[in-house]
Design a protein around this motif. Structure first.
Motif, mmCIF file in Angstrom:
data_model
loop_
_atom_site.group_PDB
_atom_site.id
_atom_site.type_symbol
_atom_site.label_atom_id
_atom_site.label_comp_id
_atom_site.label_asym_id
_atom_site.label_seq_id
_atom_site.Cartn_x
_atom_site.Cartn_y
_atom_site.Cartn_z
ATOM 1 N N ALA A 2 12.321 9.344 -6.935
ATOM 2 C CA ALA A 2 11.460 8.057 -6.853
ATOM 3 C C ALA A 2 12.196 7.065 -5.811
ATOM 4 O O ALA A 2 11.633 6.840 -4.804
ATOM 5 C CB ALA A 2 10.947 7.294 -8.101
ATOM 6 N N LYS A 3 13.323 6.858 -6.028
ATOM 7 C CA LYS A 3 14.127 5.694 -5.146
ATOM 8 C C LYS A 3 14.206 6.461 -3.822
ATOM 9 O O LYS A 3 14.218 5.859 -2.836
ATOM 10 C CB LYS A 3 15.456 5.353 -5.751
ATOM 11 C CG LYS A 3 15.571 4.659 -7.026
ATOM 12 C CD LYS A 3 16.683 4.112 -7.436
ATOM 13 C CE LYS A 3 16.622 3.377 -8.670
ATOM 14 N NZ LYS A 3 17.602 2.310 -8.947
ATOM 15 N N ALA A 4 14.582 7.667 -3.735
ATOM 16 C CA ALA A 4 14.613 8.377 -2.607
ATOM 17 C C ALA A 4 13.515 8.326 -1.674
ATOM 18 O O ALA A 4 13.374 8.092 -0.497
ATOM 19 C CB ALA A 4 15.317 9.623 -2.218
ATOM 20 N N GLN A 5 12.201 8.690 -2.191
ATOM 21 C CA GLN A 5 10.965 8.411 -1.668
ATOM 22 C C GLN A 5 10.539 7.076 -1.207
ATOM 23 O O GLN A 5 9.988 6.729 -0.162
ATOM 24 C CB GLN A 5 9.999 9.118 -2.721
ATOM 25 C CG GLN A 5 8.554 9.042 -2.166
ATOM 26 C CD GLN A 5 8.751 10.238 -1.032
ATOM 27 O OE1 GLN A 5 9.011 11.356 -1.224
ATOM 28 N NE2 GLN A 5 8.410 9.940 0.417
ATOM 29 N N ILE A 6 10.949 6.239 -1.904
ATOM 30 C CA ILE A 6 10.795 4.709 -1.677
ATOM 31 C C ILE A 6 11.307 4.361 -0.280
ATOM 32 O O ILE A 6 11.057 3.784 0.843
ATOM 33 C CB ILE A 6 10.981 3.628 -2.871
ATOM 34 C CG1 ILE A 6 10.237 3.773 -3.912
ATOM 35 C CG2 ILE A 6 11.266 2.227 -2.105
ATOM 36 C CD1 ILE A 6 10.626 3.186 -5.214
ATOM 37 N N ALA A 7 12.692 4.896 -0.253
ATOM 38 C CA ALA A 7 13.693 4.445 0.817
ATOM 39 C C ALA A 7 12.889 5.376 2.171
ATOM 40 O O ALA A 7 12.779 4.622 3.320
ATOM 41 C CB ALA A 7 14.818 4.920 0.626
ATOM 42 N N VAL A 8 12.396 6.544 1.836
ATOM 43 C CA VAL A 8 11.951 7.278 3.019
ATOM 44 C C VAL A 8 10.657 6.748 3.688
ATOM 45 O O VAL A 8 10.476 6.260 4.697
ATOM 46 C CB VAL A 8 11.793 8.725 2.701
ATOM 47 C CG1 VAL A 8 10.857 9.499 3.638
ATOM 48 C CG2 VAL A 8 12.904 9.678 2.242
ATOM 49 N N LEU A 64 0.781 -1.215 -0.007
ATOM 50 C CA LEU A 64 -0.062 0.111 -0.049
ATOM 51 C C LEU A 64 1.029 1.349 -0.009
ATOM 52 O O LEU A 64 0.618 2.106 -0.771
ATOM 53 C CB LEU A 64 -0.989 -0.093 1.102
ATOM 54 C CG LEU A 64 -1.909 1.182 1.392
ATOM 55 C CD1 LEU A 64 -2.676 1.301 0.144
ATOM 56 C CD2 LEU A 64 -2.603 0.968 2.565
ATOM 57 N N VAL A 65 2.097 1.381 0.733
ATOM 58 C CA VAL A 65 3.040 2.356 0.789
ATOM 59 C C VAL A 65 3.475 2.596 -0.601
ATOM 60 O O VAL A 65 3.426 3.742 -0.978
ATOM 61 C CB VAL A 65 3.956 2.209 1.988
ATOM 62 C CG1 VAL A 65 5.276 3.219 1.602
ATOM 63 C CG2 VAL A 65 3.310 2.124 3.236
ATOM 64 N N ALA A 66 3.822 1.394 -1.301
ATOM 65 C CA ALA A 66 4.520 1.627 -2.401
ATOM 66 C C ALA A 66 3.248 2.213 -3.380
ATOM 67 O O ALA A 66 3.791 2.896 -4.465
ATOM 68 C CB ALA A 66 4.987 0.328 -3.000
ATOM 69 N N LEU A 67 2.397 1.563 -3.410
ATOM 70 C CA LEU A 67 1.161 2.049 -4.446
ATOM 71 C C LEU A 67 0.964 3.492 -4.423
ATOM 72 O O LEU A 67 0.798 4.262 -5.151
ATOM 73 C CB LEU A 67 -0.100 1.486 -4.217
ATOM 74 C CG LEU A 67 -1.240 1.551 -4.961
ATOM 75 C CD1 LEU A 67 -0.965 1.291 -6.408
ATOM 76 C CD2 LEU A 67 -2.509 0.775 -4.438
ATOM 77 N N LEU A 68 0.608 4.049 -3.033
ATOM 78 C CA LEU A 68 0.209 5.498 -2.658
ATOM 79 C C LEU A 68 1.531 6.331 -3.218
ATOM 80 O O LEU A 68 1.408 7.329 -3.517
ATOM 81 C CB LEU A 68 -0.013 5.680 -1.198
ATOM 82 C CG LEU A 68 -1.310 4.871 -0.902
ATOM 83 C CD1 LEU A 68 -1.529 4.959 0.576
ATOM 84 C CD2 LEU A 68 -2.589 5.571 -1.737
ATOM 85 N N THR A 69 2.760 5.778 -2.710
ATOM 86 C CA THR A 69 3.949 6.675 -3.287
ATOM 87 C C THR A 69 3.754 6.910 -4.763
ATOM 88 O O THR A 69 4.301 7.923 -5.212
ATOM 89 C CB THR A 69 5.140 5.888 -2.759
ATOM 90 O OG1 THR A 69 5.146 5.787 -1.374
ATOM 91 C CG2 THR A 69 6.397 6.599 -3.188
ATOM 92 N N GLY A 70 3.721 5.811 -5.290
ATOM 93 C CA GLY A 70 3.781 5.641 -6.924
ATOM 94 C C GLY A 70 2.682 6.793 -7.360
ATOM 95 O O GLY A 70 2.929 7.320 -8.373
ATOM 96 N N ALA A 71 1.563 6.905 -6.553
ATOM 97 C CA ALA A 71 0.682 8.062 -7.056
ATOM 98 C C ALA A 71 0.954 9.233 -6.658
ATOM 99 O O ALA A 71 0.253 10.196 -6.869
ATOM 100 C CB ALA A 71 -0.970 7.424 -6.498
ATOM 101 N N GLY A 72 1.987 9.582 -6.041
ATOM 102 C CA GLY A 72 2.689 10.695 -5.861
ATOM 103 C C GLY A 72 2.027 11.389 -4.458
ATOM 104 O O GLY A 72 2.167 12.383 -4.029
#
Length: 165
Positions: free
Chosen positions: A50-56, A14-22
């Motif tokens: 995007a990679k930094a956001q996934i890590a955060v 869910l975190v990855a999905l929402l992150t991908g949606a900005g």
């Protein structure tokens, strides 16, 4: 109460999905569970890649997990284990050593920090966290503690910062 592994996996998806949606998530329930995160006044800033956001986002999803020396997840962490785990989710491999991590990527001045940058403390380096913006980092600080948000200026002996993504 600990979440079951299947539930944690679903939460990560869910975190990855929402992150991908900005969307940037603010883990308020986790912050409320850790008393010294009460000083957190603003939501984490969005990362520049995007990679930094996934890590955060991955690191923030671990708020409240216990510190265990030499642990690298998925249910407990030490400082470099947390950064290793978070960046692995972003496709970047890190060693399980804050000192070695401090030599990777590119140098970043403290005044130029962006979410996702690794921030290091002490000399020689012996602690690392992931900068999340607004002067804050997510980190696994010490035995008897949990993964939490800490103001980087409240930490003694700031050393350096590195950008990986």
């Amino acid at each position: 109460m600990r979440t079951a592994p299947a539930r944690r996996t679903a939460r990560g998806a869910l975190v990855a999905l929402l992150t991908g949606a900005g969307l940037v998530l603010t883990p308020l329930a986790a912050q409320a569970a850790a008393p010294d995160t009460a000083a957190v006044a603003a939501a984490p800033a969005a990362a520049s890649t995007a990679k930094a956001q996934i890590a955060v986002d991955t690191a923030l999803a671990q708020l409240g997990d216990p510190y265990v020396w030499a642990a690298a997840g998925p249910n407990s962490f030490d400082c470099s284990g947390l950064t290793q785990y978070a960046y692995k989710a972003a496709g970047i491999s890190l060693p399980h050593s804050s000192k070695t991590q401090s030599t990777m990527g590119t140098y970043v001045a403290k005044s130029d920090l962006k979410p996702g940058d690794l921030v290091f403390f002490y000399s020689p380096v012996s602690h690392v966290g992931i900068y999340i913006g607004n002067g804050q980092m997510v980190n696994a600080p010490t035995a008897g503690s949990v993964v939490k948000i800490t103001n980087i200026n409240s930490m003694p002996s700031y050393n350096t910062a590195r950008r990986l993504a």
